[in-house]
Design a protein around this motif. Structure first.
Motif, PDB file in Angstrom:
ATOM      1  N   MET A  32      62.187   1.135  42.258  1.00 46.11           N
ATOM      2  CA  MET A  32      62.030   1.644  43.645  1.00 46.11           C
ATOM      3  C   MET A  32      62.767   2.983  43.781  1.00 46.11           C
ATOM      4  N   ILE A  33      61.985   4.050  44.051  1.00 42.14           N
ATOM      5  CA  ILE A  33      62.618   5.373  44.140  1.00 42.14           C
ATOM      6  C   ILE A  33      63.336   5.514  45.485  1.00 42.14           C
ATOM      7  N   ASN A  34      62.639   5.092  46.561  1.00 42.86           N
ATOM      8  CA  ASN A  34      63.243   5.236  47.889  1.00 42.86           C
ATOM      9  C   ASN A  34      63.960   3.961  48.285  1.00 42.86           C
ATOM     10  N   ILE A  35      65.253   4.081  48.507  1.00 43.40           N
ATOM     11  CA  ILE A  35      65.997   2.884  48.927  1.00 43.40           C
ATOM     12  C   ILE A  35      65.868   2.706  50.447  1.00 43.40           C
ATOM     13  N   ILE A  36      65.822   3.835  51.166  1.00 44.25           N
ATOM     14  CA  ILE A  36      65.670   3.811  52.627  1.00 44.25           C
ATOM     15  C   ILE A  36      64.546   4.769  53.015  1.00 44.25           C
ATOM     16  N   TYR A  51      64.064  -0.835  54.111  1.00 43.94           N
ATOM     17  CA  TYR A  51      65.106  -0.929  53.081  1.00 43.94           C
ATOM     18  C   TYR A  51      64.459  -1.573  51.863  1.00 43.94           C
ATOM     19  N   ARG A  52      64.424  -0.863  50.769  1.00 44.87           N
ATOM     20  CA  ARG A  52      63.717  -1.325  49.564  1.00 44.87           C
ATOM     21  C   ARG A  52      62.305  -1.809  49.907  1.00 44.87           C
ATOM     22  N   GLY A  53      61.649  -1.076  50.805  1.00 48.44           N
ATOM     23  CA  GLY A  53      60.265  -1.378  51.163  1.00 48.44           C
ATOM     24  C   GLY A  53      60.090  -2.428  52.242  1.00 48.44           C
ATOM     25  N   GLN A  98      71.975  -9.729  53.309  1.00 47.63           N
ATOM     26  CA  GLN A  98      72.001  -9.030  52.027  1.00 47.63           C
ATOM     27  C   GLN A  98      72.044  -7.518  52.248  1.00 47.63           C
ATOM     28  N   PHE A  99      71.210  -7.042  53.198  1.00 54.14           N
ATOM     29  CA  PHE A  99      71.200  -5.614  53.535  1.00 54.14           C
ATOM     30  C   PHE A  99      72.591  -5.182  54.014  1.00 54.14           C
ATOM     31  N   ARG A 100      73.194  -6.008  54.876  1.00 53.39           N
ATOM     32  CA  ARG A 100      74.521  -5.694  55.410  1.00 53.39           C
ATOM     33  C   ARG A 100      75.570  -5.682  54.297  1.00 53.39           C
TER      34      ARG A 100
END
Ligand code: ATP
Ligand code: MG
Length: 244
Positions: free
Chosen positions: A1-5, A63-65, A78-80
């Motif tokens: 995954m290139i874009n994290i956000i 976030y990660r798609g 998990q995101f937090r």
């Protein structure tokens, strides 16, 4: 995954005011972006939207798609845990001692962790950021700079892969700032993605891969630091127009 956000046509309005207007941007995994712009232009708001701390009025934050607004409780936790925030105003709980403030993220994200291990982690991180006073006091006993150090130590507690820093060096002396810059540099080497708001061109030059210029709630430029620095007009604008 290139874009994290990823921000997709994100707008944010509050009290009949359009603070952010249809902003789209992607943040590459492992890269560092400096958000710059005049006071009140919307930097903190974009940072909070990208960190999932504010919910967009329109558009999506991924976030990660995954759409942050549609995450279930576990995905959100998990995101937090993956992401950490240093707030412009430090945002330390006024009615808690520093050790309690620093214990909280560990209690939430690592409930199995023993009290003595929590204490050890807190000690090593407060030493790392250069905080020297005791921990059994309230934030009101600290200077703005010391509050920033505690806020920074808090952000490191859960070993984030995504770090959001809002005006994180502004109230620090050069030694203290350099210490934090060193920590961020080490995190960059470890692959951490960093989004930071800063008015200091010296620090932007040291840390940023990308620069995003925000004016009146819109992203006017988002490009590599090299492209922006090599553009005489833009780099002069950064130095003088934004009083950096
Ligand atoms: N919840 C809100 N309700 C009303 N207005 C808001 C809200 N949040 C932000 N604003 C307004 O939107 C504008 C942008 O705010 P923001 O804090 O994002 O700016 P900033 O670029 O970080 O500024 P600074 O450099 O001073 O920190 C400001 O004028 C602010 O007052
Ligand atoms: Mg701000």
């Amino acid at each position: 995954m290139i874009n994290i956000i990823e921000l997709k046509n994100v707008s944010f309005s509050a009290q009949d005011r359009n603070v952010i207007q249809s902003v789209s941007a992607s943040f590459n995994t492992g890269k560092t972006t400096a958000l710059v712009g005049p006071s009140g232009s919307g930097k903190s708001t974009v940072l909070k939207l990208a960190g999932g701390l504010l919910v967009p009025t329109e558009g999506e934050v991924l976030y990660r798609g995954n759409n942050v607004a549609l995450m279930n409780r576990n995905e959100n936790l998990q995101f937090r845990c993956d992401s950490a925030f240093v707030f412009q105003d430090s945002a330390l709980w006024a009615n808690q001692n520093l050790d309690q403030i620093l214990e909280l993220p560990l209690k939430i994200h690592f409930p199995e962790m023993k009290k003595k291990d929590r204490a050890q982690k807190i000690k090593s991180l407060t030493e790392l950021v250069g905080y020297k006073k005791e921990l059994n006091i309230r934030p009101s006993r600290l200077s703005m700079g010391e509050q920033k150090l505690i806020g920074f130590a808090r952000a490191l507690l859960c070993s984030p892969t995504l770090l959001y820093l809002d005006e994180w060096v502004e109230s620090l002396d050069e030694n203290a700032a350099d210490r934090l810059i060193g920590i961020v540099k080490k995190m960059q080497k470890d692959g951490v993605t960093v989004l930071f708001v800063c008015h200091d061109m010296r620090i932007i030059k040291i840390l940023a891969d990308y620069i995003m210029i925000i004016i009146d709630g819109q992203i006017v430029i988002h490009d590599t630091k090299e492209n922006i620095m090599n553009d005489t007009e833009l780099s002069n604008y950064l130095k003088t127009g934004l009083a950096l």
